[in-house]
Motif scaffolding. Structure first.
Motif, PDB file in Angstrom:
ATOM      1  N   THR A   1       0.836  -1.195   0.000  1.00 37.41           N
ATOM      2  CA  THR A   1       0.000   0.000   0.000  1.00 37.41           C
ATOM      3  C   THR A   1       0.874   1.250   0.000  1.00 37.41           C
ATOM      4  N   LEU A   2       2.162   1.081   0.308  1.00 38.19           N
ATOM      5  CA  LEU A   2       3.146   2.154   0.229  1.00 38.19           C
ATOM      6  C   LEU A   2       3.989   1.905  -1.009  1.00 38.19           C
ATOM      7  N   PRO A   3       4.670   2.905  -1.497  1.00 37.11           N
ATOM      8  CA  PRO A   3       5.564   2.635  -2.631  1.00 37.11           C
ATOM      9  C   PRO A   3       6.595   1.573  -2.230  1.00 37.11           C
ATOM     10  N   PRO A   4       6.736   0.505  -3.046  1.00 34.11           N
ATOM     11  CA  PRO A   4       7.710  -0.541  -2.729  1.00 34.11           C
ATOM     12  C   PRO A   4       9.123   0.034  -2.772  1.00 34.11           C
ATOM     13  N   PRO A   5      10.103  -0.599  -2.135  1.00 32.13           N
ATOM     14  CA  PRO A   5      10.008  -1.930  -1.526  1.00 32.13           C
ATOM     15  C   PRO A   5       9.425  -1.873  -0.113  1.00 32.13           C
ATOM     16  N   GLU A   6       8.832  -2.974   0.265  1.00 28.09           N
ATOM     17  CA  GLU A   6       8.255  -3.116   1.600  1.00 28.09           C
ATOM     18  C   GLU A   6       8.428  -4.561   2.044  1.00 28.09           C
ATOM     19  N   ARG A   7       8.903  -4.747   3.263  1.00 21.46           N
ATOM     20  CA  ARG A   7       9.061  -6.092   3.820  1.00 21.46           C
ATOM     21  C   ARG A   7       7.923  -6.335   4.801  1.00 21.46           C
ATOM     22  N   VAL A   8       7.262  -7.484   4.649  1.00 27.72           N
ATOM     23  CA  VAL A   8       6.151  -7.860   5.526  1.00 27.72           C
ATOM     24  C   VAL A   8       6.576  -9.093   6.317  1.00 27.72           C
ATOM     25  N   ASN A   9       6.675  -8.947   7.632  1.00 26.24           N
ATOM     26  CA  ASN A   9       6.923 -10.070   8.534  1.00 26.24           C
ATOM     27  C   ASN A   9       5.602 -10.400   9.199  1.00 26.24           C
ATOM     28  N   TYR A  10       5.205 -11.663   9.163  1.00 29.05           N
ATOM     29  CA  TYR A  10       3.880 -12.021   9.668  1.00 29.05           C
ATOM     30  C   TYR A  10       3.923 -13.306  10.496  1.00 29.05           C
ATOM     31  N   GLU A  11       2.854 -13.473  11.231  1.00 29.16           N
ATOM     32  CA  GLU A  11       2.629 -14.685  12.023  1.00 29.16           C
ATOM     33  C   GLU A  11       1.144 -15.008  11.885  1.00 29.16           C
ATOM     34  N   VAL A  12       0.839 -16.259  11.536  1.00 29.07           N
ATOM     35  CA  VAL A  12      -0.558 -16.669  11.397  1.00 29.07           C
ATOM     36  C   VAL A  12      -0.893 -17.605  12.557  1.00 29.07           C
ATOM     37  N   ARG A  13      -1.859 -17.192  13.355  1.00 27.96           N
ATOM     38  CA  ARG A  13      -2.320 -17.965  14.507  1.00 27.96           C
ATOM     39  C   ARG A  13      -3.713 -18.505  14.209  1.00 27.96           C
ATOM     40  N   LEU A  14      -4.026 -19.682  14.760  1.00 29.86           N
ATOM     41  CA  LEU A  14      -5.363 -20.254  14.626  1.00 29.86           C
ATOM     42  C   LEU A  14      -6.042 -20.303  15.979  1.00 29.86           C
TER      43      LEU A  14
ATOM     44  N   GLY B   1     -24.462 -37.849  10.682  1.00 32.05           N
ATOM     45  CA  GLY B   1     -24.781 -36.458  10.418  1.00 32.05           C
ATOM     46  C   GLY B   1     -23.560 -35.681   9.995  1.00 32.05           C
ATOM     47  N   ALA B   2     -23.742 -34.397   9.776  1.00 34.17           N
ATOM     48  CA  ALA B   2     -22.651 -33.497   9.400  1.00 34.17           C
ATOM     49  C   ALA B   2     -22.087 -32.863  10.663  1.00 34.17           C
ATOM     50  N   TYR B   3     -20.765 -32.841  10.769  1.00 29.28           N
ATOM     51  CA  TYR B   3     -20.070 -32.270  11.909  1.00 29.28           C
ATOM     52  C   TYR B   3     -19.210 -31.117  11.423  1.00 29.28           C
ATOM     53  N   GLY B   4     -19.109 -30.059  12.207  1.00 31.02           N
ATOM     54  CA  GLY B   4     -18.323 -28.922  11.773  1.00 31.02           C
ATOM     55  C   GLY B   4     -17.792 -28.101  12.924  1.00 31.02           C
ATOM     56  N   ASP B   5     -16.864 -27.242  12.605  1.00 30.95           N
ATOM     57  CA  ASP B   5     -16.251 -26.333  13.561  1.00 30.95           C
ATOM     58  C   ASP B   5     -15.854 -25.078  12.793  1.00 30.95           C
ATOM     59  N   ALA B   6     -15.650 -23.982  13.469  1.00 37.23           N
ATOM     60  CA  ALA B   6     -15.189 -22.741  12.850  1.00 37.23           C
ATOM     61  C   ALA B   6     -13.910 -22.310  13.562  1.00 37.23           C
ATOM     62  N   VAL B   7     -12.841 -22.188  12.800  1.00 38.62           N
ATOM     63  CA  VAL B   7     -11.551 -21.768  13.324  1.00 38.62           C
ATOM     64  C   VAL B   7     -11.168 -20.476  12.621  1.00 38.62           C
ATOM     65  N   THR B   8     -10.704 -19.495  13.387  1.00 39.05           N
ATOM     66  CA  THR B   8     -10.329 -18.201  12.824  1.00 39.05           C
ATOM     67  C   THR B   8      -8.820 -18.064  12.782  1.00 39.05           C
ATOM     68  N   ALA B   9      -8.299 -17.589  11.654  1.00 39.42           N
ATOM     69  CA  ALA B   9      -6.879 -17.274  11.530  1.00 39.42           C
ATOM     70  C   ALA B   9      -6.689 -15.795  11.820  1.00 39.42           C
ATOM     71  N   THR B  10      -5.670 -15.484  12.623  1.00 32.58           N
ATOM     72  CA  THR B  10      -5.318 -14.121  12.935  1.00 32.58           C
ATOM     73  C   THR B  10      -3.907 -13.863  12.416  1.00 32.58           C
ATOM     74  N   ILE B  11      -3.713 -12.757  11.707  1.00 32.90           N
ATOM     75  CA  ILE B  11      -2.401 -12.398  11.202  1.00 32.90           C
ATOM     76  C   ILE B  11      -1.835 -11.294  12.084  1.00 32.90           C
ATOM     77  N   ILE B  12      -0.649 -11.550  12.599  1.00 36.59           N
ATOM     78  CA  ILE B  12       0.079 -10.564  13.420  1.00 36.59           C
ATOM     79  C   ILE B  12       1.251 -10.083  12.577  1.00 36.59           C
ATOM     80  N   PHE B  13       1.427  -8.780  12.466  1.00 37.26           N
ATOM     81  CA  PHE B  13       2.555  -8.225  11.710  1.00 37.26           C
ATOM     82  C   PHE B  13       3.651  -7.850  12.693  1.00 37.26           C
ATOM     83  N   ARG B  14       4.881  -8.166  12.336  1.00 41.19           N
ATOM     84  CA  ARG B  14       6.038  -7.887  13.209  1.00 41.19           C
ATOM     85  C   ARG B  14       6.902  -6.810  12.610  1.00 41.19           C
TER      86      ARG B  14
END
Length: 163
Positions: A54-67, A150-163
């Motif tokens: 979203t800024l003029p490149p270059p840009e480094r993105v460090n991330y962490e994906v949690r469930l 029957g049908a079984y299900g769950d909902a898991v959310t991913a959260t992205i943390i930027f470092r």
């Protein structure tokens, strides 16, 4: 006797920290275990995180994906719930990369209680202002008692943390 089994891991992006100006998201993933007859069932699917500068490149993105732990509120053993009566549950868990030899170890979670997270980084450049990183989300339902049909299900959310 077969039991139809379906798990949904709904991955929605939540921007927790504002260390990067890039716009990122995790694609939704549906894990379909198929019929369950009491034997262990393993499935795997790719999960992707896509970031755009979203800024003029270059840009480094460090991330962490949690469930999240899902509706059962436990990483020790996630649980899918039957949609309808009786309200049976079926245990399962999610793993980063592959299903381990010993179930419920190396669980993909939020980094607490020994759970793992997906950490990575990407360089966004003028020539490549949008990048996608891919990893594997693996899941397993352990061998056990066959619950109600029957049908079984769950909902898991991913959260992205930027470092």
């Amino acid at each position: 006797m077969k039991r139809n089994l379906f798990a949904l891991a709904a991955c929605a992006c939540i921007h927790v920290a504002d260390a990067s100006a890039a716009q990122c998201n995790v694609g939704a993933v549906t894990m379909n275990f198929g019929p369950y007859v009491g034997a262990q069932v393993n499935v795997a699917q790719n999960i992707r995180i896509t970031c755009s500068a979203t800024l003029p490149p270059p840009e480094r993105v460090n991330y962490e994906v949690r469930l999240s732990p899902g509706l059962g509120n436990s990483f020790a053993q996630r649980r899918m719930q039957r949609s309808g009566l009786p309200l049976d549950t079926l245990p399962y868990n999610l793993y980063l990369g592959s299903v381990p030899a010993v179930l419920n170890t190396n669980v993909w979670g939020d980094g607490t209680g020994g759970t793992r997270v997906w950490q990575g980084s990407m360089n966004l450049s003028t020539g490549q202002p949008t990048r996608t990183d891919t990893n594997t989300i693996a899941a397993a339902v352990p061998a056990g008692t066959v619950p109600s049909t029957g049908a079984y299900g769950d909902a898991v959310t991913a959260t992205i943390i930027f470092r």
